[in-house]
Motif scaffolding. Structure first.
Motif, PDB file in Angstrom:
ATOM      1  N   ALA A   1      34.779   8.567  30.238  1.00 45.51           N
ATOM      2  CA  ALA A   1      34.904   9.482  28.580  1.00 45.51           C
ATOM      3  C   ALA A   1      35.638   9.152  27.390  1.00 45.51           C
ATOM      4  N   PRO A   2      35.607   7.456  26.571  1.00 43.43           N
ATOM      5  CA  PRO A   2      37.003   7.071  25.876  1.00 43.43           C
ATOM      6  C   PRO A   2      37.030   8.429  24.766  1.00 43.43           C
ATOM      7  N   GLN A   3      35.756   9.263  24.152  1.00 48.75           N
ATOM      8  CA  GLN A   3      36.373  10.203  23.207  1.00 48.75           C
ATOM      9  C   GLN A   3      35.339  11.642  23.454  1.00 48.75           C
ATOM     10  N   ASP A   4      35.109  12.679  22.681  1.00 47.99           N
ATOM     11  CA  ASP A   4      34.675  13.898  23.377  1.00 47.99           C
ATOM     12  C   ASP A   4      33.267  13.344  22.858  1.00 47.99           C
ATOM     13  N   GLY A   5      32.097  14.018  23.302  1.00 54.15           N
ATOM     14  CA  GLY A   5      30.528  13.707  23.193  1.00 54.15           C
ATOM     15  C   GLY A   5      29.887  14.022  24.034  1.00 54.15           C
ATOM     16  N   THR A   6      28.035  13.516  23.656  1.00 53.06           N
ATOM     17  CA  THR A   6      27.425  13.775  24.877  1.00 53.06           C
ATOM     18  C   THR A   6      27.040  12.922  25.545  1.00 53.06           C
ATOM     19  N   VAL A   7      26.324  12.834  26.793  1.00 55.82           N
ATOM     20  CA  VAL A   7      25.991  11.641  27.296  1.00 55.82           C
ATOM     21  C   VAL A   7      24.511  11.263  26.890  1.00 55.82           C
TER      22      VAL A   7
END
Length: 123
Positions: free
Chosen positions: A96-102
């Motif tokens: 993942a290139p940054q924090d987040g939700t799939v």
């Protein structure tokens, strides 16, 4: 002459084979013809509208999808593996290139992918 279509590791080649003489003398060698470009694979169906996120997770190398580490709805931190690609008998994590939700996973285990292909998206 006979025409054949041969698939090797997902690459399609059109091959022309000439029948040789049976006199026992070797036939004159000819320079091999350049392989024709493989027909483009049919694009996968686009994910449902609203399901795709705005942050793309792309393959860094061509290979085969070996494992899906996350599924839609999973929260990820920057650097977490989302998909594992196998290339030249090596397992390469795509992170993942940054924090987040799939938001979407656009590949399945066993799919052949090219470098730069979108494997998943995040919100």
């Amino acid at each position: 002459m006979k025409n054949y279509t041969i698939t090797v590791n997902g690459n399609v080649y059109d091959v022309v084979v000439e029948e040789g003489k049976t006199s026992g003398a070797p036939a004159a060698a000819k320079a091999p013809a350049a392989p024709k470009a493989a027909p483009a694979a049919a694009p996968k169906a686009a994910p449902a509208a609203g399901g795709a996120g705005s942050i793309k997770i792309e393959a860094g190398a061509a290979g085969k999808v070996f494992k899906l580490e996350r599924k839609v709805g999973d929260a990820v931190k920057k650097g977490d593996a989302v998909v594992i690609i196998e290339a030249m008998k090596m397992e390469i994590p795509v992170v993942a290139p940054q924090d987040g939700t799939v938001a979407s996973v656009d590949v399945s285990v066993g799919d052949a992918v090219e470098a730069g292909a979108v494997l998943a998206t995040l919100n």
